[in-house]
Design an enzyme around this catalytic site. Structure first.
Site, mmCIF file in Angstrom:
data_model
loop_
_atom_site.group_PDB
_atom_site.id
_atom_site.type_symbol
_atom_site.label_atom_id
_atom_site.label_comp_id
_atom_site.label_asym_id
_atom_site.label_seq_id
_atom_site.Cartn_x
_atom_site.Cartn_y
_atom_site.Cartn_z
ATOM 1 C CB THR A 39 -0.271 8.348 24.185
ATOM 2 O OG1 THR A 39 -0.692 9.483 25.012
ATOM 3 C CG2 THR A 39 -0.396 8.951 22.671
ATOM 4 C CE1 TYR A 42 3.587 8.694 24.163
ATOM 5 C CE2 TYR A 42 4.763 10.983 24.904
ATOM 6 C CZ TYR A 42 3.982 10.129 24.022
ATOM 7 O OH TYR A 42 3.314 10.682 22.931
ATOM 8 C CD GLN A 59 1.354 11.357 27.158
ATOM 9 O OE1 GLN A 59 1.666 12.316 27.528
ATOM 10 N NE2 GLN A 59 1.739 10.007 26.658
ATOM 11 C CB SER A 110 3.028 15.443 27.949
ATOM 12 O OG SER A 110 3.980 14.730 27.386
ATOM 13 C CE LYS A 123 -3.693 12.777 23.048
ATOM 14 N NZ LYS A 123 -2.367 12.395 22.386
ATOM 15 N NE ARG A 126 0.147 21.243 15.670
ATOM 16 C CZ ARG A 126 -0.529 19.957 15.291
ATOM 17 N NH1 ARG A 126 -1.772 19.651 15.732
ATOM 18 N NH2 ARG A 126 0.474 19.107 14.943
ATOM 19 C CG HIS A 185 0.607 12.053 18.859
ATOM 20 N ND1 HIS A 185 0.751 11.011 19.581
ATOM 21 C CD2 HIS A 185 1.282 13.211 19.064
ATOM 22 C CE1 HIS A 185 1.652 11.585 20.513
ATOM 23 N NE2 HIS A 185 2.093 12.706 20.241
#
Ligand SMILES: Cc1cc2nc3c(=O)[nH]c(=O)nc-3n(C[C@H](O)[C@H](O)[C@H](O)COP(=O)(O)O)c2cc1C
Length: 384
Positions: A153, A127, A125, A104, A251, A330, A275
């Site tokens: 994402t 952002y 990933q 991330s 994603k 998770r 998500h």
């Protein structure tokens, strides 16, 4: 630790409530979070009996990378809060298990260290936190470090309302005012092991992969506000495409229309994802959205999915519905919070053994042979 729920229970005991709830919780009424898991329960198997499968082939191929079994690790922000080794431990465990890891942007370890922790594929990933300049710096570093591909994402126009976080004072805890943190301090003192490790690790991690020109690593004091200012749009994807030569995975796709748009914009794969129920609540569970996307894509690019995977049988069901592989969020993050690298390794062992056993019980020799004939889907899904 026999299943992922066992890891979840240990994580619950090991980390403070604010950290556990950040990991475990979803948006608003947590309807989609629950539905993601329930959707797997609604799909039943149609096994073939009296078939002895000895050498089950669990290998699959994602964007040209062979992985040992069809599950990769999803991007999980703030992994360093769950355990000081955070993203490095997760990437290392993924590599040792022969699978891939997605890092991330919201990560506390430098992307170069995460990349070098694994011999397997590692994706970044992205952002646009900190703006296009900061993102460009991140992309350049990811290219130099040898990342296998980018994950963009697209379901995070603003941060979802995860109601557990404000109740636990997440914003105050991440801020710089000691006074504002005080009302929440007690819950941390009740987890001295975690607190000591956190303090020895230097306290609140900075975002080492978002370098603001002239300022240094971004301090993320208010995640929601920062995300709202950095919505990724299709125009941004166009821009990123020009900067990045490798594969791009989009994603957060839940409809056939968006999947077709992603293909038009040059995506090499999509991830059917909501998500993990942390963004728009009341969207369909990922598993139910999967057939529509698989049909729209029609074999042109690879389709992955995530959301609600807690068992190897879930992975098998997703593959029967057309996914190339799944991402798990998770399921491994509980392991990370429970026991760092060893916990992630255990999560992957559990899921891998589950997949193999499920295949053998189904009378199916390889994940490549899985198809709809091995499952029954609810009548309400049948139009898909
Ligand atoms: C604690 C946590 C943090 C996450 N952070 C990110 C992130 O930074 N970027 C992203 O694209 N997805 C993020 N996700 C979503 C995951 O990548 C993935 O889509 C989701 O966890 C899948 O659902 P599952 O947890 O039921 O497996 C996060 C999920 C969790 C649980």
């Amino acid at each position: 630790m026999v299943n992922i729920e066992d890891l979840r229970r240990i994580a619950h005991a090991r980390v403070p409530k604010a950290v556990f709830d950040y990991l475990d919780g979803g948006a608003e009424a947590e309807l989609t979070l629950a539905e993601n898991i329930r959707a797997f329960r609604e799909v039943t198997f149609r096994p073939r009996g009296a078939i002895a499968v000895h050498d089950c082939n669990l290998k699959t191929n994602v964007l040209g990378y062979e992985i040992a079994f069809p599950a990769m690790l999803a991007p999980v922000g703030y992994s360093r809060l769950m355990h000081p080794e955070g993203e490095v431990a997760a990437a290392r465990a993924a590599g040792e298990a022969g699978t891939g890891y997605v890092l991330s942007t919201i990560s506390g370890h430098k992307l170069e260290n995460v990349r070098s922790a694994s011999a397997g594929p590692v994706f970044y990933q992205l952002y646009l936190l900190g703006g296009r300049n900061a993102a460009e710096g991140g992309l350049e570093r990811a290219r130099k470090a040898g990342f296998s591909g980018l994950v963009i994402t697209v379901d995070t126009a603003v941060a979802g309302m995860r109601e557990r976080d404000p109740r636990n004072g997440m914003k105050e805890l991440m801020g710089s005012s000691v006074l504002a943190k005080l009302p929440y301090a007690g819950k941390f003192l009740s987890h001295p092991g975690w607190l000591l490790a956190f303090l020895l690790d230097g306290g609140m991690p900075k975002l080492e992969n978002i370098i603001i020109p002239g300022e240094g690593p971004m301090k993320l004091l208010d995640v929601a506000a920062a995300l709202a200012e950095s919505t990724v749009t299709w125009e941004d994807l166009h821009w990123i495409r020009e900067l990045w030569n490798g594969p791009i995975i989009v994603k957060g796709i839940l409809t056939g229309d968006d999947a077709r748009r992603a293909i038009d914009e040059g995506a090499a794969a999509v991830v059917v994802s909501n998500h993990g129920g942390r963004q728009l609540d009341s969207v369909s569970p990922s598993l139910r959205a999967l057939p529509e996307v698989v049909a729209a894509v029609n074999g042109r690019i690879e389709v992955l999915m995530d959301g609600g995977v807690r068992r190897g049988s879930d992975i098998v069901k997703a593959l029967c519905l057309g996914a190339r592989a799944v991402l798990i969020g998770r399921a491994y993050a509980y392991g990370l919070a429970a026991a760092g690298h060893a916990g992630v390794t255990r999560a992957l062992q559990i899921l891998r053994a589950d997949v193999e056993r499920t295949l053998r019980l189904l009378g199916c020799g390889s994940v490549a042979e899985l198809n709809r004939s091995y499952i029954e889907i609810p009548a309400a899904w049948a139009r898909l």
